[in-house]
Design a protein around this motif. Structure first.
Motif, PDB file in Angstrom:
ATOM      1  N   MET A 286     -20.907  41.837 -60.475  1.00  0.00           N
ATOM      2  CA  MET A 286     -21.962  42.406 -61.278  1.00  0.00           C
ATOM      3  C   MET A 286     -22.924  43.248 -60.453  1.00  0.00           C
ATOM      4  O   MET A 286     -23.563  44.145 -60.946  1.00  0.00           O
ATOM      5  CB  MET A 286     -22.700  41.306 -62.025  1.00  0.00           C
ATOM      6  N   SER A 287     -23.046  43.018 -59.149  1.00  0.00           N
ATOM      7  CA  SER A 287     -23.988  43.762 -58.335  1.00  0.00           C
ATOM      8  C   SER A 287     -23.616  45.231 -58.237  1.00  0.00           C
ATOM      9  O   SER A 287     -24.466  46.057 -57.947  1.00  0.00           O
ATOM     10  CB  SER A 287     -24.090  43.139 -56.946  1.00  0.00           C
ATOM     11  N   ASP A 288     -22.350  45.595 -58.482  1.00  0.00           N
ATOM     12  CA  ASP A 288     -21.939  46.991 -58.450  1.00  0.00           C
ATOM     13  C   ASP A 288     -22.164  47.685 -59.790  1.00  0.00           C
ATOM     14  O   ASP A 288     -22.072  48.907 -59.874  1.00  0.00           O
ATOM     15  CB  ASP A 288     -20.470  47.095 -58.061  1.00  0.00           C
ATOM     16  N   ALA A 289     -22.442  46.923 -60.837  1.00  0.00           N
ATOM     17  CA  ALA A 289     -22.677  47.496 -62.166  1.00  0.00           C
ATOM     18  C   ALA A 289     -24.005  48.244 -62.161  1.00  0.00           C
ATOM     19  O   ALA A 289     -24.931  47.873 -61.439  1.00  0.00           O
ATOM     20  CB  ALA A 289     -22.695  46.389 -63.214  1.00  0.00           C
ATOM     21  N   PRO A 290     -24.103  49.314 -62.950  1.00  0.00           N
ATOM     22  CA  PRO A 290     -25.378  50.032 -63.032  1.00  0.00           C
ATOM     23  C   PRO A 290     -26.494  49.105 -63.501  1.00  0.00           C
ATOM     24  O   PRO A 290     -26.269  48.212 -64.328  1.00  0.00           O
ATOM     25  CB  PRO A 290     -25.116  51.115 -64.078  1.00  0.00           C
ATOM     26  N   TYR A 291     -27.666  49.310 -62.963  1.00  0.00           N
ATOM     27  CA  TYR A 291     -28.813  48.483 -63.329  1.00  0.00           C
ATOM     28  C   TYR A 291     -29.178  48.701 -64.790  1.00  0.00           C
ATOM     29  O   TYR A 291     -29.243  49.830 -65.260  1.00  0.00           O
ATOM     30  CB  TYR A 291     -30.020  48.809 -62.439  1.00  0.00           C
ATOM     31  N   GLN A 292     -29.425  47.598 -65.502  1.00  0.00           N
ATOM     32  CA  GLN A 292     -29.864  47.633 -66.899  1.00  0.00           C
ATOM     33  C   GLN A 292     -31.307  47.138 -66.934  1.00  0.00           C
ATOM     34  O   GLN A 292     -31.556  45.959 -66.667  1.00  0.00           O
ATOM     35  CB  GLN A 292     -28.979  46.724 -67.765  1.00  0.00           C
ATOM     36  N   PRO A 293     -32.275  48.017 -67.230  1.00  0.00           N
ATOM     37  CA  PRO A 293     -33.681  47.590 -67.240  1.00  0.00           C
ATOM     38  C   PRO A 293     -33.898  46.393 -68.168  1.00  0.00           C
ATOM     39  O   PRO A 293     -33.258  46.283 -69.214  1.00  0.00           O
ATOM     40  CB  PRO A 293     -34.422  48.821 -67.769  1.00  0.00           C
TER      41      PRO A 293
ATOM     42  N   VAL B 145     -42.324  41.595 -57.238  1.00  0.00           N
ATOM     43  CA  VAL B 145     -41.401  42.355 -58.084  1.00  0.00           C
ATOM     44  C   VAL B 145     -41.492  43.798 -57.605  1.00  0.00           C
ATOM     45  O   VAL B 145     -42.588  44.350 -57.502  1.00  0.00           O
ATOM     46  CB  VAL B 145     -41.783  42.251 -59.579  1.00  0.00           C
ATOM     47  N   TYR B 146     -40.349  44.401 -57.291  1.00  0.00           N
ATOM     48  CA  TYR B 146     -40.372  45.750 -56.729  1.00  0.00           C
ATOM     49  C   TYR B 146     -39.127  46.530 -57.129  1.00  0.00           C
ATOM     50  O   TYR B 146     -38.161  45.972 -57.648  1.00  0.00           O
ATOM     51  CB  TYR B 146     -40.521  45.695 -55.201  1.00  0.00           C
ATOM     52  N   THR B 147     -39.164  47.842 -56.854  1.00  0.00           N
ATOM     53  CA  THR B 147     -38.053  48.734 -57.157  1.00  0.00           C
ATOM     54  C   THR B 147     -37.432  49.214 -55.846  1.00  0.00           C
ATOM     55  O   THR B 147     -38.151  49.546 -54.892  1.00  0.00           O
ATOM     56  CB  THR B 147     -38.552  49.955 -57.964  1.00  0.00           C
ATOM     57  N   ARG B 148     -36.081  49.223 -55.815  1.00  0.00           N
ATOM     58  CA  ARG B 148     -35.354  49.719 -54.639  1.00  0.00           C
ATOM     59  C   ARG B 148     -33.966  50.138 -55.083  1.00  0.00           C
ATOM     60  O   ARG B 148     -33.324  49.452 -55.881  1.00  0.00           O
ATOM     61  CB  ARG B 148     -35.254  48.620 -53.584  1.00  0.00           C
ATOM     62  N   ASP B 149     -33.500  51.261 -54.613  1.00  0.00           N
ATOM     63  CA  ASP B 149     -32.137  51.739 -54.877  1.00  0.00           C
ATOM     64  C   ASP B 149     -31.826  51.842 -56.370  1.00  0.00           C
ATOM     65  O   ASP B 149     -30.737  51.492 -56.816  1.00  0.00           O
ATOM     66  CB  ASP B 149     -31.104  50.845 -54.191  1.00  0.00           C
ATOM     67  N   GLY B 150     -32.799  52.282 -57.161  1.00  0.00           N
ATOM     68  CA  GLY B 150     -32.577  52.479 -58.590  1.00  0.00           C
ATOM     69  C   GLY B 150     -32.519  51.213 -59.420  1.00  0.00           C
ATOM     70  O   GLY B 150     -32.072  51.241 -60.566  1.00  0.00           O
ATOM     71  N   ALA B 151     -32.963  50.089 -58.858  1.00  0.00           N
ATOM     72  CA  ALA B 151     -32.969  48.817 -59.587  1.00  0.00           C
ATOM     73  C   ALA B 151     -34.285  48.091 -59.312  1.00  0.00           C
ATOM     74  O   ALA B 151     -35.006  48.429 -58.373  1.00  0.00           O
ATOM     75  CB  ALA B 151     -31.795  47.940 -59.155  1.00  0.00           C
TER      76      ALA B 151
ATOM     77  N   THR C 143     -33.681  37.170 -52.910  1.00  0.00           N
ATOM     78  CA  THR C 143     -33.884  38.493 -53.495  1.00  0.00           C
ATOM     79  C   THR C 143     -32.870  38.633 -54.620  1.00  0.00           C
ATOM     80  O   THR C 143     -31.662  38.586 -54.377  1.00  0.00           O
ATOM     81  CB  THR C 143     -33.690  39.602 -52.441  1.00  0.00           C
ATOM     82  N   LEU C 144     -33.370  38.782 -55.853  1.00  0.00           N
ATOM     83  CA  LEU C 144     -32.520  38.784 -57.040  1.00  0.00           C
ATOM     84  C   LEU C 144     -32.761  40.035 -57.874  1.00  0.00           C
ATOM     85  O   LEU C 144     -33.915  40.421 -58.092  1.00  0.00           O
ATOM     86  CB  LEU C 144     -32.823  37.540 -57.881  1.00  0.00           C
ATOM     87  N   ARG C 145     -31.693  40.643 -58.340  1.00  0.00           N
ATOM     88  CA  ARG C 145     -31.804  41.800 -59.221  1.00  0.00           C
ATOM     89  C   ARG C 145     -32.229  41.318 -60.603  1.00  0.00           C
ATOM     90  O   ARG C 145     -31.660  40.360 -61.136  1.00  0.00           O
ATOM     91  CB  ARG C 145     -30.467  42.528 -59.271  1.00  0.00           C
ATOM     92  N   LEU C 146     -33.231  41.956 -61.184  1.00  0.00           N
ATOM     93  CA  LEU C 146     -33.822  41.464 -62.433  1.00  0.00           C
ATOM     94  C   LEU C 146     -32.839  41.399 -63.591  1.00  0.00           C
ATOM     95  O   LEU C 146     -32.947  40.502 -64.421  1.00  0.00           O
ATOM     96  CB  LEU C 146     -35.032  42.305 -62.837  1.00  0.00           C
TER      97      LEU C 146
END
Length: 71
Positions: A1-8, A43-49, A63-66
């Motif tokens: 899932m980490s390679d999937a495009p980020y979904q806000p 909470v922060y933004t990096r690399d489009g996510a 460190t977890l992708r939202l």
């Protein structure tokens, strides 16, 4: 899932994480299907996510992708 495009994530959930970080409030969050008790630190933004820096009950920093979190 980490390679999937980020979904806000919804703004309400984003704000909940930010407020918890400001108030140093522990949250129960489902991460990849497993509920964990986390203390949000930032909470922060990096690399489009968007990302959460949090500490678990064992004191480890994560460190977890939202878009991988469920409330």
């Amino acid at each position: 899932m980490s390679d999937a495009p980020y979904q806000p994530i919804p703004c309400v959930q984003h704000e909940r994480l930010e407020f918890a970080a400001l108030r140093k409030q522990w949250l129960d969050v489902k991460v990849d299907g497993v509920v964990q008790r986390l203390l949000p630190l930032d909470v922060y933004t990096r690399d489009g996510a968007e990302w959460l820096l949090a500490k678990n009950e064992a004191g480890e920093e994560l460190t977890l992708r939202l878009d991988r979190l469920r409330f």
